[in-house]
Enzyme design. Structure first.
Site, PDB file in Angstrom:
ATOM      1  N   ASP A   1     -12.400  31.190 -19.810  1.00 38.71           N
ATOM      2  CA  ASP A   1     -11.761  31.880 -18.819  1.00 38.71           C
ATOM      3  C   ASP A   1     -11.160  33.125 -19.004  1.00 38.71           C
ATOM      4  O   ASP A   1     -11.145  34.044 -18.027  1.00 38.71           O
ATOM      5  CB  ASP A   1     -10.699  30.880 -18.104  1.00 38.71           C
ATOM      6  CG  ASP A   1     -11.200  29.472 -17.492  1.00 38.71           C
ATOM      7  OD1 ASP A   1     -12.521  29.594 -17.158  1.00 38.71           O
ATOM      8  OD2 ASP A   1     -10.396  28.704 -17.309  1.00 38.71           O
TER       9      ASP A   1
ATOM     10  N   HIS B   1       2.901  30.857 -31.270  1.00 36.92           N
ATOM     11  CA  HIS B   1       2.387  31.408 -32.538  1.00 36.92           C
ATOM     12  C   HIS B   1       3.263  31.894 -33.424  1.00 36.92           C
ATOM     13  O   HIS B   1       3.658  31.670 -34.519  1.00 36.92           O
ATOM     14  CB  HIS B   1       1.172  32.208 -32.301  1.00 36.92           C
ATOM     15  CG  HIS B   1       0.134  32.551 -33.385  1.00 36.92           C
ATOM     16  ND1 HIS B   1       0.455  33.386 -34.442  1.00 36.92           N
ATOM     17  CD2 HIS B   1      -0.810  31.862 -34.102  1.00 36.92           C
ATOM     18  CE1 HIS B   1      -0.413  33.585 -35.427  1.00 36.92           C
ATOM     19  NE2 HIS B   1      -1.189  32.554 -35.237  1.00 36.92           N
TER      20      HIS B   1
ATOM     21  N   ASN C   1      19.592  22.878 -43.995  1.00 37.35           N
ATOM     22  CA  ASN C   1      20.440  22.762 -42.741  1.00 37.35           C
ATOM     23  C   ASN C   1      20.245  21.401 -42.114  1.00 37.35           C
ATOM     24  O   ASN C   1      20.760  20.958 -41.335  1.00 37.35           O
ATOM     25  CB  ASN C   1      20.185  23.824 -41.499  1.00 37.35           C
ATOM     26  CG  ASN C   1      18.866  23.628 -40.959  1.00 37.35           C
ATOM     27  OD1 ASN C   1      18.102  22.910 -41.526  1.00 37.35           O
ATOM     28  ND2 ASN C   1      18.586  24.559 -40.069  1.00 37.35           N
TER      29      ASN C   1
ATOM     30  N   SER D   1      -3.389  32.391 -40.526  1.00 34.92           N
ATOM     31  CA  SER D   1      -1.928  32.743 -39.681  1.00 34.92           C
ATOM     32  C   SER D   1      -0.822  32.177 -40.453  1.00 34.92           C
ATOM     33  O   SER D   1       0.171  32.775 -40.317  1.00 34.92           O
ATOM     34  CB  SER D   1      -2.026  32.524 -38.354  1.00 34.92           C
ATOM     35  OG  SER D   1      -2.874  33.414 -37.620  1.00 34.92           O
TER      36      SER D   1
END
Length: 549
Positions: A260, A299, A313, A470
């Protein structure tokens, strides 16, 4: 589970107190026992920080670096710019590591610090309210950019990708529908067995004990008995089936987006921004809000967590680097980035104090690549390191027909010393340790780092496993930030050299592109032949730093 279907770095023994570079001979690394047991959930969530020699997991020895080298030492704060999608700036594991522009007053509509950007408190948004975008080759065809041979290549690429996406969507729709049918059959059988036993829960033994001449019940019993090969209880099996349905539905949405938006030649996602993305002088656009626009825009948040999620933490996961401020620079849409946004984003990051820029993006066509090259050189002139993902096409980037922009080579020559390109490792040492999606190349990929199924932050205080080069790039950005924090007298090019030289090597044969017939020696698929190692890098950095003092 689916219901369906020589010595390392030439013996880098440099003095650093009582700690030395790991110098295990290659032949010893290559004979390490392969991990035959599955990683525990805890190991999966932090495997990129593991140590190859002690854990037999090809991580970056981050935990070892903290325990043996960093300890309680205090380093300098390092600004790492994440050129990506928007980041969830309020995430529980990131909110204390987000960069704050000291010269900007939030929300007053003024450029307080005079840097040319209004209200850029945590970075800048070069995308306005746009999110979905085309791939560059679709834009080239829509706008008639480039020369005729390039347009022909773009058309070939579009046709190939459109066909692949269409076929893949049909497949995942079919798998989803079949799995939903199986789900309905199991649910119906489960109800009939419950009714027969007059119980809401039952055991496998109770089902095996059922004797009946009723054809319907007999069929239900047979179905339930078969399901026990997939799980210990029927609720567990139904959970697995639903998980498969959810994954197939994610696939449907992914390929729908590709068809699309990414591959739709007629789609124009940039209209809402109001600029001309092919005019570098048209720079008065965007806004000072680099926050992600919704939960699907995840991302940048995932990448930021890998670099610098708050350490120790008690929530989420640990980032690679401490003493980091994450600058959010929103330049990557859901689709291909524009060269102008990347070029201006790099310059913004450099001008506002970033010392490392993470670039977890790439594309196969780049009409205005020179703008990006000039920006990368500008970063080099200002001592800024750029860490770039190698790309997820499973291709050899040394082959001229395979490209992943931006590159640090033009016509085969490296034009800059501040760009490091990173391929992705899986969590299992041995023949399958190169992620099937990862690009590679003896000249055009510098190093490999953990990138397969990495656990990190997601919008709205969530966490998720995601894989890609990535995810490998920010792991290396984290190591670079550690070096620049503790040894600030080292230049960007020196940090690159150290990361490359200090890695661990191997001569084991590895499978490329997920293809068992494509085997190459690990040390022959990148310029360094190595996997990044934070422990070694910090020791080498200290030695180099001391020699400069």
């Amino acid at each position: 589970m689916r219901i369906l279907l020589g010595y390392i770095a030439s013996l880098w023994m440099v003095g650093c107190g009582s700690v030395n570079i790991v110098s295990t001979p290659i032949e010893n690394i290559d004979t390490l026992p392969l991990k035959v047991t599955e990683l525990t959930e805890t190991q999966k969530r932090a495997w990129g920080h593991a140590d190859l020699l002690t854990d037999t997991i090809p991580g970056m020895s981050v935990d070892k670096a903290y325990s043996d080298i960093i300890g309680n030492k205090k380093g300098a704060k390092v600004i790492v710019a994440v050129l990506d999608s928007g980041i969830d700036l309020m995430h529980e594991d990131l909110d204390d590591v987000i960069w704050v522009n000291p010269g900007e007053k939030p929300g007053n509509g003024k450029d307080d610090d005079g840097n040319g950007y209004v209200d850029d408190v945590h970075g800048y948004n070069f995308l306005g309210e746009s999110y979905y975008e085309q791939h560059e080759f679709a834009r080239i065809l829509r706008l008639g950019l480039e020369d005729e041979p390039t347009r022909a290549r773009a058309k070939e690429k579009l046709d190939k990708e459109f066909k692949k996406a269409s076929e893949s969507k049909r497949m995942v729709v079919s798998n989803r529908d079949q799995t939903q049918q199986i789900q309905a059959i199991v649910q119906e059988a489960d109800l009939e067995v419950k009714k027969h036993l007059d119980k809401e829960t039952y055991t496998k033994e109770e089902v095996l004990a059922i004797k009946t001449s009723d054809p319907s019940l007999s069929r239900s019993v047979s179905i339930i008995q078969q399901m026990y090969s997939y799980g210990k209880t029927i609720p567990e099996v139904l959970e697995l089936i639903q998980s498969d349905i959810d994954q197939f539905q994610e696939g449907v949405l992914y390929f729908s987006e590709r068809l699309d938006y990414h591959l739709n030649v007629n789609f124009e996602g940039r209209k809402v921004v109001g600029d001309n993305p092919y005019d570098i002088s048209d720079a008065d656009y965007g806004d000072g809000n680099p926050m992600n626009r919704d939960g699907e825009e995840s991302h940048g948040t995932h990448v930021a967590g890998i670099i610098a999620a708050e350490r120790n933490n008690g929530i989420g996961m640990n980032g690679v680097a401490n003493n980091v401020a994450i600058m959010s620079v929103r330049v990557i849409p859901n689709g291909d980035e524009y060269d102008k946004d990347v070029a201006l984003g790099i310059r913004y990051a450099v001008d506002n104090g970033a010392k490392v820029i993470n670039a977890s993006f790439g594309k196969s066509f780049s009409p205005n690549a020179e703008w990006v090259y000039e920006a990368i050189k500008y970063a080099a002139d200002n001592d800024v390191l750029i860490v770039h993902a190698a790309g997820n096409d499973g291709e050899d980037l040394d082959d001229p027909k395979n490209t992943n922009f931006p590159k640090d080579h033009i016509n085969g020559e490296e034009y800059t010393g501040n760009l490091i390109t990173v391929g992705a490792l899986n969590d299992t040492y041995g023949p399958e340790m190169i992620a099937s999606f990862s690009n590679y190349g003896a000249n055009n990929v510098d190093v490999f780092a953990p990138g397969g199924d990495i656990y990190s932050s997601m919008p709205n205080n969530a966490y998720k496993f995601q894989g890609g080069t990535s995810m490998a790039a920010p792991a290396v950005s984290g190591v670079a930030a550690l070096i620049r924090s503790y040894f600030p007298n080292l230049s960007a090019s020196e940090v690159k050299q150290i990361i490359i030289a200090s890695g661990l090597s191997s001569k084991t044969k590895v499978m490329l592109s997920g293809d068992p017939s494509k085997l190459k020696s690990f040390d022959a698929i990148s310029a360094s032949g190595k996997m990044v190692n934070a422990y070694n890098a910090l020791i080498m950095a200290k030695n180099r730093s001391n020699n400069k003092s």
